[in-house]
Design an enzyme around this catalytic site. Structure first.
Site, mmCIF file in Angstrom:
data_model
loop_
_atom_site.group_PDB
_atom_site.id
_atom_site.type_symbol
_atom_site.label_atom_id
_atom_site.label_comp_id
_atom_site.label_asym_id
_atom_site.label_seq_id
_atom_site.Cartn_x
_atom_site.Cartn_y
_atom_site.Cartn_z
ATOM 1 N N ASP A 182 0.800 -1.227 0.000
ATOM 2 C CA ASP A 182 0.000 0.000 0.000
ATOM 3 C C ASP A 182 0.837 1.285 0.000
ATOM 4 O O ASP A 182 1.781 1.422 0.791
ATOM 5 C CB ASP A 182 -0.880 0.063 1.254
ATOM 6 N N GLN A 198 4.060 0.697 2.417
ATOM 7 C CA GLN A 198 4.282 -0.514 3.184
ATOM 8 C C GLN A 198 5.459 -1.273 2.578
ATOM 9 O O GLN A 198 5.498 -1.511 1.373
ATOM 10 C CB GLN A 198 3.037 -1.392 3.139
ATOM 11 N N PHE A 238 1.464 -0.486 10.054
ATOM 12 C CA PHE A 238 0.477 -0.655 8.999
ATOM 13 C C PHE A 238 0.187 0.700 8.335
ATOM 14 O O PHE A 238 0.741 1.729 8.699
ATOM 15 C CB PHE A 238 -0.791 -1.277 9.568
ATOM 16 N N ARG A 302 -7.736 0.173 11.437
ATOM 17 C CA ARG A 302 -6.458 0.397 10.757
ATOM 18 C C ARG A 302 -6.631 1.393 9.611
ATOM 19 O O ARG A 302 -7.727 1.753 9.243
ATOM 20 C CB ARG A 302 -5.881 -0.914 10.218
ATOM 21 N N ASP A 303 -5.497 1.825 9.052
ATOM 22 C CA ASP A 303 -5.406 2.620 7.825
ATOM 23 C C ASP A 303 -6.009 4.021 7.962
ATOM 24 O O ASP A 303 -6.889 4.422 7.181
ATOM 25 C CB ASP A 303 -6.075 1.903 6.647
ATOM 26 N N GLU A 364 -11.061 -1.397 4.082
ATOM 27 C CA GLU A 364 -9.628 -1.087 4.086
ATOM 28 C C GLU A 364 -9.277 0.216 3.365
ATOM 29 O O GLU A 364 -9.992 0.707 2.507
ATOM 30 C CB GLU A 364 -8.799 -2.226 3.458
#
Length: 620
Positions: A182, A198, A238, A302-303, A364
């Site tokens: 990502d 990432q 992450f 996350r993210d 996501e």
């Protein structure tokens, strides 16, 4: 795997015990009421989270999961080392047992990595940047054979010239070493575009994640910098985002320029949102000592994508945070598409966050950004999900109100986790995605995976409402080399090779009259891209995208690089990214063929493209 219901997550603590979280004793084993037994044996320390779920198939049956050390029986050794160079080069053989290697300076562990150290001729070399401690005495700690094989130097060891490897993409970004995925933290500041991503830096398979870092002055030629934020005792790093804190709301500023701030997910456990900041234009990064700034909201949170919302004078975060165990909505148009929930949070200073609302239907790597509707004075907002799906609507700083249903973004399968750059001048919206594909496309290389080519986004009116359109950023023109204009001609089953084209890297614009043809095929390095006229579709392998036929013609633009072809049609409203593995003996020149009838080339222009490597001169 998922965690055991009602049990804490587990990880191997650096002290050598199984850590179950603050205040919870180390776990050796446990038997529950349904006779489930957990057994923990020695395991090589690893920043990966270990999560386990047992399904009780037969009640009173004992199930056991045993974690065995891949490096079992190996005795840790030490090696004193003078850090005379800026890099530690480590030989890697894919499939070898993973071994933990630590670098200590002044008695403190400053870097650690779990690597498949070669016991024979290496498949590749990876490196650890040790420039912050150059000239100092250090200690390598790990299995004797592993640390003995490590070399200190100033250059990356390579079997082929760096960035010129036979499978290296030449105008799409790829990391010098390791496996990327990502894009993260995309931002513009001081004439530079920052790309974070990432990165598993110590192998070409998915592994422990840190944030790689590269900068560019033109969105095309990238200079790779040292890793920005490393995996550590808080877990893997992450995905997330980056901003310029112009008002210094965070208080991180130490000089005359505003700080750059990264917002990322630390995997923990528990999984939480954290900050890192820089006061030297991104050369070095400091993790905020008050992390996490947003403790775990849901098990899977996350993210974070963060931006400044001017009307409310607040920071806004959109975060993937699907509640564990909640039945997720199904997309009726694509039942296989993963869906979930996004949370919206607000903050005055990037440190204190308040929950504002939720959005359903996305999964996501979310993005949320405003866009002007072309030809009108209206501004609308886009919610964008990891798979490229999006909705158009309104946003008041707290809640998103959709004005459209779920809309399809990029096609083809080789686009994921798209993010837009923050703080772009002039209201320009540029998006970059991960060209997700099989690692087989990079077999034998010291790197794996690549980014899509950055695209300018526009929002234009249509009969069904405003829709996004994608086009390669205009800066691609700086890579143009030989230009080919192909005269109008008939296409039939004998083929139409463009023999004068001498590069597999090109930017093509084509307008083709379909006439009586059933199919029009374009072959690129042995991979067929087939326009199915009746279905108005472009197909390659199992991937497809719409290819509208208007006035008896198809019109498209196509970018070709190693392992990736990107296609733009319908004025950019249809965009597809297709992975492919070039056939070694296939012709360099692309070739058109018509089947089931004839077609006609109305216009065809092709620009061969220069390599974007090597990178520009070092930053000043």
């Amino acid at each position: 795997m998922s965690r055991i219901e009602g049990w804490p997550e587990l990880r191997y603590d650096k002290r050598g015990v199984w850590d179950r979280g603050s205040g919870v004793p180390p776990l050796a084993w446990r038997r529950d009421a349904s006779a489930t037994l957990l057994v923990l044996a020695p395991f090589s320390p690893d920043p990966f989270l270990l999560k386990c779920q047992f399904v009780n198939l037969i009640r009173s049956t004992i199930l056991a999961l045993i974690f065995l050390s891949q490096a079992r029986g190996q005795v840790e050794s030490t090696r004193p080392l003078q850090l005379g160079g800026r890099l530690l080069n480590i030989p890697i053989s894919n499939g070898e047992p993973k071994q933990m290697v630590r670098l200590e300076v002044a008695g403190k562990t400053v870097r650690e990595c779990e690597v498949e150290v070669a016991s024979k001729a290496p498949d590749l070399w990876v490196f650890v940047d040790v420039s912050p401690w150059r000239g100092k005495e250090a200690t390598l700690r790990g299995p004797a054979a592993a640390i003995a094989a490590i070399e200190c130097g100033d250059e990356v060891k390579a079997r082929e010239p760096v960035y010129s490897e036979r499978l290296r993409p030449q105008f799409h970004f790829s990391s010098i070493r390791g496996r990327l995925n990502d894009p993260n933290g995309l931002l513009y500041f001081g004439g530079e575009y920052h790309l974070f991503y990432q990165l598993h830096p110590y192998g070409v398979k998915s592994g422990s994640k840190s944030w790689g870092h590269a900068v560019s002055r033109d969105l095309v030629r990238w200079q790779e910098l040292p890793i920005a934020i490393h995996a550590d005792e808080e877990g893997m790093m992450f995905s997330g985002s980056g901003v310029v804190d112009w008002k210094n709301t965070s208080g991180f500023q130490r000089g005359s320029e505003p700080p750059l701030v990264l917002i990322y997910t630390a995997t923990g456990p528990p999984r939480a949102q954290c900050l890192a900041y820089s006061n030297d234009r991104g050369c070095t990064w400091t993790k905020f000592e008050g992390n996490p700034v947003l403790p775990e909201v849901e098990h899977n949170n996350r993210d974070p994508k963060v931006f400044w919302h001017q009307p409310t004078q607040r920071w806004v975060m959109i975060l993937h945070c699907t509640p564990r165990g909640k039945k997720l909505p199904v997309d009726p148009k694509d039942p296989k598409r993963r869906t979930g929930e996004l949370g919206i949070f607000t903050s005055p200073d990037l440190k204190q966050w308040t929950s504002a609302s939720r959005i359903a239907g996305f999964y996501e790597c979310p993005d949320l950004f405003p866009m002007k509707v072309e030809g009108t004075g209206e501004t609308m907002w886009i919610v964008h999900g990891g798979s490229g799906e999006y909705q158009v609507g309104d946003f008041d700083g707290h809640r998103f109100t959709p004005r459209s249903g779920m809309l399809h973004g990029p096609y083809g399968g080789a686009f994921y986790a798209g993010q837009t750059f923050s703080d772009m001048p002039g209201g320009r919206v540029v998006q970059l995605g991960w060209a997700r594909m099989s690692d087989a496309a990079f077999a034998g290389m010291p790197f794996s995976q690549m980014m899509n080519f950055p695209c300018d986004l526009t929002l234009g009116p249509t009969e069904k409402g405003p829709r996004l359109a994608w086009q390669p950023v205009r800066e691609i023109e700086s890579l143009r080399a030989r230009h080919h204009h192909i005269a109008a001609g008939v296409l039939d089953d004998k083929g139409f090779p463009m023999e004068d084209v001498q590069s597999e890297f090109f930017d093509m614009r084509a307008e083709i009259g379909v006439n009586t043809a059933r199919e029009i095929e374009l072959s690129i390095r042995g991979t067929p891209f087939v326009i199915e006229v009746a279905k108005q579709s472009l197909v390659s392998g199992k991937a497809a995208m719409p290819m509208p036929v208007k006035d008896g013609r198809v019109r498209f633009r196509l970018l070709s690089d190693r392992a990736l072809v990107e296609v733009f049609t319908d004025d950019g409203k249809r965009f597809g990214a297709f992975s492919h593995i070039p056939v070694p003996d296939a012709p360099i020149a692309p070739e058109f063929v018509a089947r089931g009838g004839t077609a006609k080339i109305v216009s065809l222009d092709l620009d061969e493209l220069l390599s974007a490597w090597p990178t520009p001169a070092a930053r000043k």
